[in-house]
Design an enzyme around this catalytic site. Structure first.
Site, PDB file in Angstrom:
ATOM      1  N   ASP A  93      91.066 -10.604  51.869  1.00 13.70           N
ATOM      2  CA  ASP A  93      92.062  -9.565  52.187  1.00 13.70           C
ATOM      3  C   ASP A  93      93.420 -10.262  52.358  1.00 13.70           C
ATOM      4  OD1 ASP A  93      91.118 -10.746  54.551  1.00 13.70           O
ATOM      5  OD2 ASP A  93      91.358  -8.925  55.750  1.00 13.70           O
ATOM      6  N   HIS A 136      90.803 -20.824  56.323  1.00 14.02           N
ATOM      7  CA  HIS A 136      90.724 -22.116  55.642  1.00 14.02           C
ATOM      8  C   HIS A 136      89.503 -22.932  56.066  1.00 14.02           C
ATOM      9  CE1 HIS A 136      92.364 -23.040  59.385  1.00 14.02           C
ATOM     10  NE2 HIS A 136      93.268 -23.930  59.082  1.00 14.02           N
TER      11      HIS A 136
HETATM   12  O1  RIB Z   1      88.969 -12.009  62.387  1.00 12.80           O
HETATM   13  C1  RIB Z   1      89.566 -12.982  61.602  1.00 12.80           C
HETATM   14  C2  RIB Z   1      89.713 -12.519  60.200  1.00 12.80           C
HETATM   15  O2  RIB Z   1      90.543 -11.389  60.185  1.00 12.80           O
HETATM   16  C3  RIB Z   1      90.323 -13.510  59.251  1.00 12.80           C
HETATM   17  O3  RIB Z   1      89.691 -13.391  58.000  1.00 12.80           O
HETATM   18  C4  RIB Z   1      91.783 -13.150  59.229  1.00 12.80           C
HETATM   19  O4  RIB Z   1      92.290 -13.103  57.919  1.00 12.80           O
HETATM   20  C5  RIB Z   1      91.869 -11.812  59.954  1.00 12.80           C
HETATM   21  O5  RIB Z   1      92.495 -10.836  59.311  1.00 12.80           O
HETATM   22 CA    CA Z   2      90.915 -12.717  56.004  1.00 10.06          CA
END
Ligand code: RIB
Ligand code: CA
Length: 336
Positions: free
Chosen positions: A10, A258
């Site tokens: 996302d 990451h």
């Molecule tokens: O809860 C953490 C996740 O949601 C990660 O993937 C980060 O991108 C956030 O949006």
């Molecule tokens: Ca994410």
């Protein structure tokens, strides 16, 4: 030899997904076969524009971007979701994004089809790195159940395991965002029988983005000046926030995803426990919460639960050598 991945995400403009995408695209140890955006942090139109523009700016127009799902399987948009974070169902026309709109066009295949067909073409070879809600991956597994055997591994940023350290939620008291956006999809994936490694909040919360890390990425000696420019332009100003501690300015947000890529490159820098992980799909305060337990035939009061569960344990990361991750990250982003 580099590891082949599909990056399911996302992505927004220079959010943690975007910084993780740069990590993957620049790492000599990773070959990105495609990017499959799914709504989550942002609505899908915005995410598609961000993914395509990032590839243009990095000179990687060769990587296909396949449009995924623009909403969760069952979870409806709500005033709460809109207020706290979820913009997934807005589906507005994108008038602009920070670096300007892309010229590059998406690949015509749907993300779920791309995921399954790509995995099927190279059985045992491809890791799906899923750092957003799991809608694309769940539908691919439902359409092509054999994909569960054919995929080498699915590495997921998602969930928060209350029994392990740092296991509180970040979107409701106990739920993590990616699982909460599409709990039914998370459950389908966790029940699929695929080889899964989970990077829940427990381990991701060991990350932070320090000013000292930023300084290394934007160093004028970097072999990847286009990456340094992106960080200078879009991350640098975040350190001007007067609320930050001036002695060691640190950004706590935006550095979770990451970890999944560091795992693909050097799994030995993580600590794991083998657990069954269930996701609650009961509407209410428990919606989207994840529960990890050791499978056992009796109640020990500690780990084993008397659940007649048919799911198999997966690898759950709960801690890591964060300094080692930083070195991998800097080396990929600067080429040094
Ligand atoms: O809860 C953490 C996740 O949601 C990660 O993937 C980060 O991108 C956030 O949006
Ligand atoms: Ca994410």
């Amino acid at each position: 030899m580099s590891t082949k991945i599909i990056f399911d995400t996302d992505i927004g403009w220079m959010n943690d997904d975007c910084m993780a995408a740069i990590f993957a695209l620049k790492s000599p140890d990773i070959e990105v076969l495609g990017i499959t955006p799914v709504m989550g942090n942002f609505d899908l139109n915005y995410e598609m524009a961000c993914a395509l523009r990032l590839l243009e700016l990095l000179g990687r127009e060769d990587v296909p971007v396949c449009r995924g799902f623009d909403r969760p399987l069952l979870h409806e948009r709500s005033p709460y979701a809109d207020k706290v974070w979820g913009k997934w169902a807005m589906l507005e026309d994108v008038k602009d994004i920070p670096p300007g709109l892309p010229r590059l066009q998406p690949d015509p295949r749907h993300a779920a089809v791309f995921l399954a067909e790509t995995v099927q073409a190279q059985p045992g070879e491809i890791i799906i790195v899923a750092v957003g809600p799991l809608t694309n991956v769940a539908v691919a597994l439902r359409m092509y159940p054999e994909m569960a055997r054919q995929v080498k591994e699915i590495v997921i940023m998602g969930g928060a395991i209350g029994r392990l350290p740092r296991g509180q939620g970040n979107i409701t008291p106990a739920a993590e965002f990616n699982f909460w956006v599409d709990p039914e999809a998370a459950r389908i994936v966790l029940h699929s029988g695929a080889n899964i490694t989970l990077m829940p909040l427990n381990v991701c919360r060991r990350s932070y983005f320090a000013r000292s890390l930023y300084d290394r990425i934007v160093d004028p000696g970097s072999d990847h000046p286009e990456v340094a420019d992106l960080f200078r332009q879009y991350i640098g100003p975040r350190f001007d926030d007067p609320e930050l501690d001036r002695r060691e300015p640190v950004l706590f947000y935006g550095v979770f995803d990451h970890a999944c890529l560091a795992y693909v490159i050097r799994p030995e820098i993580f600590d794991f426990v083998s657990m069954c992980v269930e996701v609650s799909i009961q509407r209410g305060i428990d919606y989207g919460t994840s529960h990890g337990y050791i499978k056992g035939g009796y109640v020990s009061g500690e780990d084993a639960l008397p659940i007649d569960s048919n799911i198999e344990p997966i690898k759950v990361a709960y801690d890591m050598d964060f300094d080692a991750l930083v070195e991998l990250y800097v080396s990929a982003l600067t080429g040094r």
